[in-house]
Design an enzyme around this catalytic site. Structure first.
Site, PDB file in Angstrom:
ATOM      1  CG  ASP A 163      11.453 -65.449  12.839  1.00  0.00           C
ATOM      2  OD1 ASP A 163      11.236 -66.235  11.901  1.00  0.00           O
ATOM      3  OD2 ASP A 163      11.331 -64.213  12.736  1.00  0.00           O
ATOM      4  CG  HIS A 178       9.044 -61.198   9.541  1.00  0.00           C
ATOM      5  ND1 HIS A 178       9.641 -62.176   8.777  1.00  0.00           N
ATOM      6  CD2 HIS A 178       9.290 -61.522  10.840  1.00  0.00           C
ATOM      7  CE1 HIS A 178      10.236 -63.056   9.585  1.00  0.00           C
ATOM      8  NE2 HIS A 178      10.023 -62.688  10.834  1.00  0.00           N
ATOM      9  CB  CYS A 187       8.411 -65.110   7.279  1.00  0.00           C
ATOM     10  SG  CYS A 187       7.375 -63.808   6.527  1.00  0.00           S
TER      11      CYS A 187
END
Length: 258
Positions: free
Chosen positions: A124, A109, A69
């Site tokens: 995202d 994250h 991520c």
């Protein structure tokens, strides 16, 4: 056009002269999800490098690898900035559904917040197979894409002032928590994510330093490869086959170009 912009467009397959507007982000997010895999091979193979713009360009756009991520959303953040968007990066904490709690690992994250016409949206590209594929407004409206339904709820908990929730197509019958995040704790300096990378690589609680994992979305669903199995979702039907070391190496190249 900057180097990153040109390379990113080439990587996901969009014209080099196409103007990127907010309305086109849906298409760009889909192409990104289908062309750049979520994977932890650098962690597993001890090939970690500092998180910098230059290193991300080299890894994801030149060598055409994927990432986790903090890499995938950072490179997409730079792409947004080069195309004139008002974007920042924010960190969050992913909910552990097995333990039914937020882990003690902390805020590992990374996601993106974009402000457009006075409204803030979450974007995202680095949440594995749980990608919304569209900007999700912080106002609570439900967004529907080919991957399911997504929303963001206001939150008063200790882990963030908002929570990203999902109802994945074919997989979820009820809403599930993805992660909590603070909308007011933001950054534009990706070097801050070196701390996250260290936690992911070294902490015993990290689930990304145990076994190799590669996944990406497809036109029909998704594909996921580990060193023991290959799982395909095609139009709601799941198939799974066993994988050994030889097959893993061949399939990572065949399906992910890695």
């Amino acid at each position: 056009m900057g180097e990153l912009d040109a390379l990113f467009r080439s990587r996901i397959g969009i014209p080099k002269n196409e103007k990127i507007t907010f309305e086109k982000l849906d298409n760009i997010l889909e192409k990104t999800a289908k062309n750049i895999p979520f994977e932890n091979l650098c962690i597993m193979e001890n090939r970690i490098r500092d998180i910098t713009k230059e290193n991300l360009i080299s890894k994801i756009l030149v060598r055409r690898e994927g990432g986790l991520c903090y890499e995938l959303n950072s490179i997409f953040y730079f792409f947004l900035i080069e195309n004139g968007f008002d974007a920042v990066l924010a960190s969050g904490i992913v909910y552990d559904h097995t333990a039914q709690e937020y882990p003690t690992l902390g805020r590992t994250h990374v996601t993106i917040l974009v402000t457009y016409e006075g409204r803030i949206y979450l974007i995202d590209t680095g949440f594995g197979g749980n990608l919304p594929l569209k900007p999700v407004p912080l106002s609570g409206e439900i967004v529907t894409s080919s991957n399911g339904q997504f929303r963001i709820k206001k939150n008063n908990g200790e882990h963030g002032d908002y929570v990203f929730e999902m109802k994945l197509k074919y997989k979820d019958s009820d809403w599930r928590v993805g992660y909590a995040f603070y909308s007011n704790k933001i950054t534009t300096d990706v070097s801050e994510f070196n701390e996250i990378q260290t936690i992911i690589a070294e902490n015993q609680e990290s689930r990304f330093n145990k076994n190799p994992l590669i996944t990406r979305l497809t036109n029909e669903g998704s594909i996921t490869l580990t060193d023991s199995s290959f799982t395909q979702w095609r139009d709601g039907v799941v198939t799974k086959e066993k994988v050994d070391k030889v097959k893993f190496k061949a399939m990572r190249k065949q399906y992910f170009g890695l």
